[in-house]
Scaffold this active site. Structure first.
Site, short mmCIF file in Angstrom:
data_model
loop_
_atom_site.label_atom_id
_atom_site.label_comp_id
_atom_site.label_asym_id
_atom_site.label_seq_id
_atom_site.Cartn_x
_atom_site.Cartn_y
_atom_site.Cartn_z
N HIS A 62 9.62 -7.67 5.81
CA HIS A 62 9.81 -7.44 4.37
C HIS A 62 10.44 -6.09 4.06
O HIS A 62 10.14 -5.08 4.70
CB HIS A 62 8.54 -7.70 3.57
CG HIS A 62 7.40 -6.74 3.77
ND1 HIS A 62 7.26 -5.61 3.01
CD2 HIS A 62 6.33 -6.77 4.59
CE1 HIS A 62 6.14 -4.99 3.36
NE2 HIS A 62 5.56 -5.66 4.32
N ASP A 176 5.52 0.48 6.43
CA ASP A 176 5.16 -0.89 6.05
C ASP A 176 6.17 -1.32 4.99
O ASP A 176 6.05 -0.95 3.84
CB ASP A 176 3.74 -0.90 5.51
CG ASP A 176 3.31 -2.25 4.97
OD1 ASP A 176 4.06 -3.22 5.16
OD2 ASP A 176 2.24 -2.33 4.35
N GLU A 206 7.03 -9.08 -0.65
CA GLU A 206 5.88 -9.41 0.21
C GLU A 206 4.61 -8.79 -0.35
O GLU A 206 3.54 -9.40 -0.34
CB GLU A 206 6.13 -8.91 1.64
CG GLU A 206 5.11 -9.41 2.66
CD GLU A 206 3.89 -8.51 2.83
OE1 GLU A 206 2.95 -8.93 3.52
OE2 GLU A 206 3.85 -7.40 2.25
N GLU A 207 4.74 -7.56 -0.83
CA GLU A 207 3.54 -6.78 -1.22
C GLU A 207 2.87 -7.33 -2.48
O GLU A 207 1.78 -6.91 -2.84
CB GLU A 207 3.91 -5.30 -1.43
CG GLU A 207 4.35 -4.59 -0.15
CD GLU A 207 3.21 -4.30 0.83
OE1 GLU A 207 2.06 -4.68 0.53
OE2 GLU A 207 3.49 -3.73 1.88
N ASP A 229 5.33 -7.12 10.97
CA ASP A 229 4.74 -6.26 9.94
C ASP A 229 3.93 -5.17 10.61
O ASP A 229 3.78 -5.16 11.84
CB ASP A 229 3.87 -7.09 8.99
CG ASP A 229 3.91 -6.55 7.56
OD1 ASP A 229 3.98 -5.31 7.38
OD2 ASP A 229 3.87 -7.36 6.62
N HIS A 317 -0.36 2.13 3.71
CA HIS A 317 -0.27 2.23 2.24
C HIS A 317 -0.51 3.65 1.73
O HIS A 317 -1.02 3.86 0.63
CB HIS A 317 -1.17 1.21 1.54
CG HIS A 317 -0.62 -0.19 1.62
ND1 HIS A 317 -1.06 -1.24 0.85
CD2 HIS A 317 0.38 -0.71 2.38
CE1 HIS A 317 -0.38 -2.34 1.13
NE2 HIS A 317 0.49 -2.04 2.08
ZN LIG Z 1 3.66 -5.09 5.12
#
Ligand SMILES: [Zn+2]
Length: 347
Positions: A62, A176, A206-207, A229, A317
Site C-alpha cells: 500500500h 508502513d 489500506e489504512e 506490509d 504508526h
Molecule cells: Zn501497513
C-alpha cells in the site's frame, strides 16, 4: 536506501496517494509489460512470464500512510484535523507538519500540538492526562484570512520527518508501507524468468480499511494473493518476550494470522520451505490486532489463497518507524524466489 528515503519522505494519506504513485511509476516506466492506474488510484504493474496457463499472482503493497485532512479552520487560523488511520496521540506532541494548501498550491509548514496549557502552568492532574486526538490543532503562524486564502477543508496534512540511515537499520515516517513498496520495486527490478504472471499492485486506502486492494483484486482475478506490509517488532525495553510479535533483524516475517486474515496454510508451508531451502532468514508471525491487503484479496470474488510477507518494524504508526536492511533484503529475496519457482504442485 536512497529509493527507500524518497519513498519515506514523499507524502500521501489515504485518497491522496498521487505523489507516491508518481514516484513509483517513474521507477517502473518502460520496465514492465503494463503500467496503469485504475479508478480507485491503484497502480498496476504487470510482468507476464509468457507461459500459457501460468498462475496469476497479485502482490500488493500500500502507498498510503496514516495522516490527516483539514476538518475546520477557526477564526484565529488554527486548523482542526480529521485523522485517517490509527494514531496514538502520545506520539503527536510538538510535531512539524506539512499542509498541502489546495487553493494556492503551496506546501506550508505548520506545528501540531494538543489544545491546553504548557507544562509550566499546568497542574499535576492536567499533565497526567493524555489528550484526545481531536484536541490537536495545527498552527500555521498565519491569521485566519491568510489561512483561508490558501487552505480548504479536506486538504492533506502530513507529519514531517527526515529519513535516517543508522547502518543496520533505517528510521523515518511512512515505512508502513513504503518498506513494502520498496520490496515490490526491488523484486520487479531483480525478477528474471518468473514462473507466474506477476500483478504488482501499489494500492490505495489500506489504512482506512483495505479499500484499494478490494477493487484491485476484483480487477486482477488472482490465483494467489501476497501482501507486503510491515508488522510489529516489540522487541524493546520492558516488553514481555512473548508479546514481541517479531524481532527486528530476525528475518522477514511469514504471517500466520492477524485480525484481517488467517493465511492460507499451504502458502505458509510453501514460504517456510522456500526460506529454508534458500537459507533466507525468516520468522513466523502471529499478530493479534491489525490487518493487511491480504484480508481484501483473500475474500475477493470466490476467495483467493492469500498470505502476507511482513517486514518487522519498531514504533509502527509513529514517524520513528524502524526497519532492518537484513529483513528488507530477506523479504525481497523470498518474494523473488516464490515468483521464480511458482507455487508448489503439492498443496
Ligand atoms: Zn501497513
Amino acid at each position: 536506501m536512497r529509493l527507500l528515503q524518497r519513498l519515506s519522505e514523499v507524502d500521501g494519506v489515504p485518497g491522496h496517494e498521487d505523489r507516491v504513485r508518481a514516484l513509483i511509476a517513474s521507477e517502473l516506466e518502460g520496465r514492465v509489460d503494463d503500467l496503469e492506474t485504475d479508478a480507485m488510484g491503484n497502480l498496476h504493474a504487470t510482468v507476464r512470464c509468457g507461459r500459457p496457463g501460468a498462475p496469476q499472482v497479485m502482490v500488493a503493497a500500500h502507498m498510503d500512510e496514516i495522516g490527516f485532512l483539514v476538518r475546520h479552520i477557526d477564526d484565529r487560523g488554527f486548523l482542526r484535523l480529521q485523522r485517517l488511520g490509527g494514531f496514538d496521540p502520545r506520539t503527536l506532541f510538538a510535531r512539524q507538519v506539512t499542509v498541502y494548501a489546495s487553493l494556492d498550491g503551496s506546501e506550508r509548514i505548520g506545528v501540531m500540538n494538543p489544545a491546553g496549557k504548557p507544562i509550566h502552568i499546568s497542574t499535576a492532574e492536567e499533565r497526567a492526562k493524555v489528550p484526545e486526538l481531536d484536541t490537536f490543532y495545527v498552527d500555521l503562524g498565519l491569521d485566519a484570512e491568510r489561512v483561508r486564502a490558501g487552505v480548504r477543508i479536506g486538504d492533506m496534512v502530513c507529519l514531517r520527518q527526515p529519513f535516517a540511515d543508522l547502518g543496520e537499520v533505517v528510521t523515518g515516517k511512512a515505512l508502513d508501507d513504503r518498506a513494502g513498496c520498496w520490496i515490490l520495486l526491488r523484486t520487479l527490478g531483480a525478477l528474471e524468468d518468473p514462473a507466474v504472471d506477476l500483478h504488482a499492485v501499489f494500492t490505495v486506502q489500506e489504512e482506512v480499511g483495505l479499500r484499494g486492494a478490494q477493487t484491485g483484486a476484483h480487477h486482477v482475478r488472482p490465483d494467489i494473493g501476497i501482501a507486503l506490509d510491515t508488522t510489529l517488532a516489540v522487541d524493546t525495553p520492558e516488553i514481555r518476550e512473548d508479546l514481541r510479535v517479531t524481532r527486528l533483524g530476525g528475518g522477514t516475517a511469514i504471517k500466520v494470522m492477524d485480525s484481517s486474515t488467517i493465511s492460507t496454510r499451504w502458502l505458509v508451508d510453501a514460504l517456510v520451505a522456500l526460506a529454508e531451502r534458500r537459507e533466507l532468514p525468516y520468522q513466523l508471525e502471529v499478530l493479534p490486532l491489525g490487518g493487511t491487503d491480504a484480508g481484501a484479496m483473500q475474500r475477493s470474488r470466490d476467495g483467493v489463497p492469500s498470505i502476507t510477507i511482513s517486514t518487522p518494524s519498531r514504533y509502527v504508526h509513529t514517524v520513528t518507524e524502524m526497519v532492518s536492511k537484513r529483513d528488507l533484503e530477506a523479504g525481497a529475496a523470498l518474494l523473488t524466489a516464490f515468483l521464480q519457482e511458482g507455487p508448489p504442485a503439492e498443496r
